[in-house]
Scaffold this motif. Sequence first.
Motif, PDB file in Angstrom:
ATOM      1  N   VAL A   1       1.115   6.319   3.742  1.00  0.00           N
ATOM      2  CA  VAL A   1       0.105   7.451   4.074  1.00  0.00           C
ATOM      3  C   VAL A   1       0.650   8.712   4.852  1.00  0.00           C
ATOM      4  O   VAL A   1       1.485   8.705   5.467  1.00  0.00           O
ATOM      5  CB  VAL A   1      -0.799   6.958   5.313  1.00  0.00           C
ATOM      6  CG1 VAL A   1      -1.799   8.096   5.686  1.00  0.00           C
ATOM      7  CG2 VAL A   1      -1.779   5.578   4.609  1.00  0.00           C
TER       8      VAL A   1
ATOM      9  N   ARG B   1       0.827  -1.250   0.061  1.00  0.00           N
ATOM     10  CA  ARG B   1       0.007   0.094  -0.059  1.00  0.00           C
ATOM     11  C   ARG B   1       0.883   1.202  -0.112  1.00  0.00           C
ATOM     12  O   ARG B   1       1.946   1.215   0.641  1.00  0.00           O
ATOM     13  CB  ARG B   1      -0.925  -0.014   1.193  1.00  0.00           C
ATOM     14  CG  ARG B   1      -1.916  -1.096   1.312  1.00  0.00           C
ATOM     15  CD  ARG B   1      -2.494  -1.036   2.649  1.00  0.00           C
ATOM     16  NE  ARG B   1      -3.130  -2.157   2.913  1.00  0.00           N
ATOM     17  CZ  ARG B   1      -3.682  -2.631   4.002  1.00  0.00           C
ATOM     18  NH1 ARG B   1      -3.072  -2.193   5.270  1.00  0.00           N
ATOM     19  NH2 ARG B   1      -4.328  -3.873   4.070  1.00  0.00           N
TER      20      ARG B   1
ATOM     21  N   THR C   1       2.208   2.808   9.292  1.00  0.00           N
ATOM     22  CA  THR C   1       1.142   1.744  10.298  1.00  0.00           C
ATOM     23  C   THR C   1       0.099   1.259   9.798  1.00  0.00           C
ATOM     24  O   THR C   1      -0.443   0.495  10.161  1.00  0.00           O
ATOM     25  CB  THR C   1       1.018   2.653  11.461  1.00  0.00           C
ATOM     26  OG1 THR C   1       0.021   4.049  10.848  1.00  0.00           O
ATOM     27  CG2 THR C   1       2.040   3.285  12.090  1.00  0.00           C
ATOM     28  N   PHE C   2      -0.215   1.789   8.411  1.00  0.00           N
ATOM     29  CA  PHE C   2      -1.308   1.082   7.744  1.00  0.00           C
ATOM     30  C   PHE C   2      -1.030   0.245   6.569  1.00  0.00           C
ATOM     31  O   PHE C   2      -1.864  -0.179   5.926  1.00  0.00           O
ATOM     32  CB  PHE C   2      -2.393   2.293   7.217  1.00  0.00           C
ATOM     33  CG  PHE C   2      -2.570   3.205   8.464  1.00  0.00           C
ATOM     34  CD1 PHE C   2      -3.499   2.784   9.646  1.00  0.00           C
ATOM     35  CD2 PHE C   2      -2.568   4.636   8.351  1.00  0.00           C
ATOM     36  CE1 PHE C   2      -3.878   3.466  10.579  1.00  0.00           C
ATOM     37  CE2 PHE C   2      -2.997   5.374   9.235  1.00  0.00           C
ATOM     38  CZ  PHE C   2      -3.609   4.724  10.755  1.00  0.00           C
TER      39      PHE C   2
ATOM     40  N   VAL D   1       0.491  12.124   6.446  1.00  0.00           N
ATOM     41  CA  VAL D   1      -0.326  12.742   7.530  1.00  0.00           C
ATOM     42  C   VAL D   1       0.504  14.023   7.777  1.00  0.00           C
ATOM     43  O   VAL D   1       1.492  14.158   8.090  1.00  0.00           O
ATOM     44  CB  VAL D   1      -0.266  11.769   8.830  1.00  0.00           C
ATOM     45  CG1 VAL D   1      -0.780  12.655   9.991  1.00  0.00           C
ATOM     46  CG2 VAL D   1      -1.041  10.864   8.532  1.00  0.00           C
ATOM     47  N   GLU D   2      -0.534  15.103   7.521  1.00  0.00           N
ATOM     48  CA  GLU D   2       0.030  16.508   7.969  1.00  0.00           C
ATOM     49  C   GLU D   2      -0.016  16.511   9.564  1.00  0.00           C
ATOM     50  O   GLU D   2      -0.991  16.101  10.317  1.00  0.00           O
ATOM     51  CB  GLU D   2      -1.000  17.678   7.423  1.00  0.00           C
ATOM     52  CG  GLU D   2      -0.980  17.363   5.848  1.00  0.00           C
ATOM     53  CD  GLU D   2       0.115  17.945   5.330  1.00  0.00           C
ATOM     54  OE1 GLU D   2       0.886  18.640   5.848  1.00  0.00           O
ATOM     55  OE2 GLU D   2       0.220  17.468   4.038  1.00  0.00           O
TER      56      GLU D   2
END
Lengths: 313, 313
Positions: free
Chosen positions: B19, B16, B40-41, B21-22
Motif C-alpha cells: 500500500v 496483497r 502493514t496491511f 501512502v503519501e
Amino acid sequence: MGQPTATPAAKTHTARPTVIVEAPRLARKLGLDLVLATETFQHTGSFKFRATYHVVSHVPNPLVIAASSGNFGQAMAYACSLVGKQSIVVMPQTSARVKVNAVREYGGQVEFVDVRAKSRAARVAELAAEHPEAYIASAYDDPLVIEGNSSLGDELARLNRPLDVVVAPVGGGGLTSGIISGLRRAGKSLEVIGAEPLLGNDAARSLRAGHIVANESEPQTIADGARTVSVGIHNWPILKDGLGGIVEVPEENIARAVRMLFELANLKAEPTGALSVGALLTDPDRFRERRVCCVISGGNVDPAVYRELLDNP
Amino acid sequence: MGQPTATPAAKTHTARPTVIVEAPRLARKLGLDLVLATETFQHTGSFKFRATYHVVSHVPNPLVIAASSGNFGQAMAYACSLVGKQSIVVMPQTSARVKVNAVREYGGQVEFVDVRAKSRAARVAELAAEHPEAYIASAYDDPLVIEGNSSLGDELARLNRPLDVVVAPVGGGGLTSGIISGLRRAGKSLEVIGAEPLLGNDAARSLRAGHIVANESEPQTIADGARTVSVGIHNWPILKDGLGGIVEVPEENIARAVRMLFELANLKAEPTGALSVGALLTDPDRFRERRVCCVISGGNVDPAVYRELLDNP
C-alpha cells in the motif's frame, strides 16, 4: 511552511483514492465478510478533502471562511493552498495545539474565538461582514460538499467485489449523503447504513420522526467529528430516502472499535472514523453473513487520546 | 478458527499489493520527497507472507517447521493453511499471548520451548527428527524466501513515480535481498539502503569487513524483527553487491520514527517497520533532496508497547 507539498500526488490536486484494507481477523471476530475503505491516508488525513477541494475549485471567491476545530479546517486550509486562495479557520481558544498547528502548516489563518463569550457562528458572521468577498463554507450543508464527497461513492461503486452494504459515520450527513449520491449516479443499489454516536443521535431520531430533529446542544461524544447539532437541510432529503437505517453507537463501542482496528487490522483510526465498525459491534444481527464495507472516515487523533483508548480492553 | 478467511483476496492466495501512502507532512519535516510502501496491511500484517507463501507452494513437504516468536510464524501458519499443509511453529514459553494466539488463529500448531533449558534451534532439530517429512523453514536464509520477497521489488519497480532510493529494514537480510533481486530483474537501477538497529549492527559491520560478521548474541533491540545474529549465507552475496549502504539506527530514533508515522502519516507501524524512517532521522544528509521510498515492513505491535512508544516525545 504552508506551501503545497511537492509530491506528485499533491500536484494533481485531486483526492487520493480511498485505500482498501482487507481485515479477515476482524471479519472473523465479527462473523461477517468485511472490507475497510479507509480515508485515513487521504490528503490531510480524512475524507474532508474530497469536499473542500470541490468547494474551493467551484466558487469564485478568493477567500473562504470556515468554523472548525478539526478535520474540516485542515482540509479547507490545504485545498485553498492548492488553488491559490486564502482561508480563515475559526477555532475555539481551547483547541488542541496540534490541531491549530496543522491548520497553519496547511496554509490557513487561524482566528480564535472565546466560546464562553461568543459562539463560533457569531465570530464567523463578524468575519463575513469584514470580508464581503469571502465564501462562508459549511462542513456538510452545501450541495458542493455533497458533490465533492460523492467521489467516494463513485469509488465504492467501482470496487471489483460483491458487497451488500456500506456503513459510514453520520454527523451532519455530508459523507453519507455524498456516498449515496455517488452510488445512485453509478446505478448501484447498495444499502447504505449510517453509524451515529448514541450520545448525539439526532439523525436517527430524524429518520424516525420523518423530519429533521436537532440535539439540544453539541453532543459531547468522543467521536468529535460527529458533534453536530443536526443534519443539514441539503443532506436531509438524500438521507431520508437513501439511508437504509442508522445504528446508534454507544461510546464504549466506539472505543472498542478503535482498539479492534488497531489490534486486528493494523489501522490507526480516530474515534469518528471507527464509528462504522462500532455499528457492527452494536447491531451484529443486522450485518451477520452480509458482505460489508466499513468506511473509516479519518485517522487524526491526539496521541494522548489514542493511548487512553488502547488502555481499556 | 484456523480456517482460511472467506474474503475474495485471500481466495486468490497471492500477496496483497503493497500500500502506497503519501506522507507530505512527514516529508516536509524531514526535508525530502517521501513515499511510504507499507506492508502493514499485507496478509498477517507484515511482508513475511510474500516469502512464506512462496516457500510452502514450492516445496513438496506436507509439513513445515519454523522457529519464530513473531511475524514469520504467523505468516507461515497462514500460508500453510491456504495450501492445505500443516505447520509447527516453535515459540519461547515466554512469548506474548497475543502472538501465540495469532499463530493458532492462522492454523498453526505451537510448540513451546523453555529457552533457559534448550535453544530454539535444538527444539527444531528434535522436531525435525520426529517428522522426517517436514521442511525446516528459515525466515531469511533460503533462496525461496528471497524469491518470494522479490515480489515487493517487482512492485516498487513498477511504481509510476520517479524515485532515487528505497530504504528497507535489515535483520537477516531476507527483505532487502528480495527487493534488490526484484529491482534487478526489472532492470531498475534504484539505490537500496538498509536500515539496521545500531544495537545489532552485524550487517553494517559485515559490509565494512567484506564478509559475514555475527553478533555475539541476539541483540535486544526494540525492533524485534531484526533480532538476528547475522545475515544469511544466501542473502549475503546479494547484499554485498546490491546494497548502497546501511544506516545504523539508534533505539531512540526507532521510537521517534514510530511516533512520527503515527502523528504525521496516520500509520501504525511496529518498531522494526519504522526502521526505514528511523534511518532518515539518523543520517539526514544522505537523503536530503532525494526522492525516497521507505518500506514499512510490518505493523504488528502489542498495544502496551505501542502506548509506551507514543508516550515519549
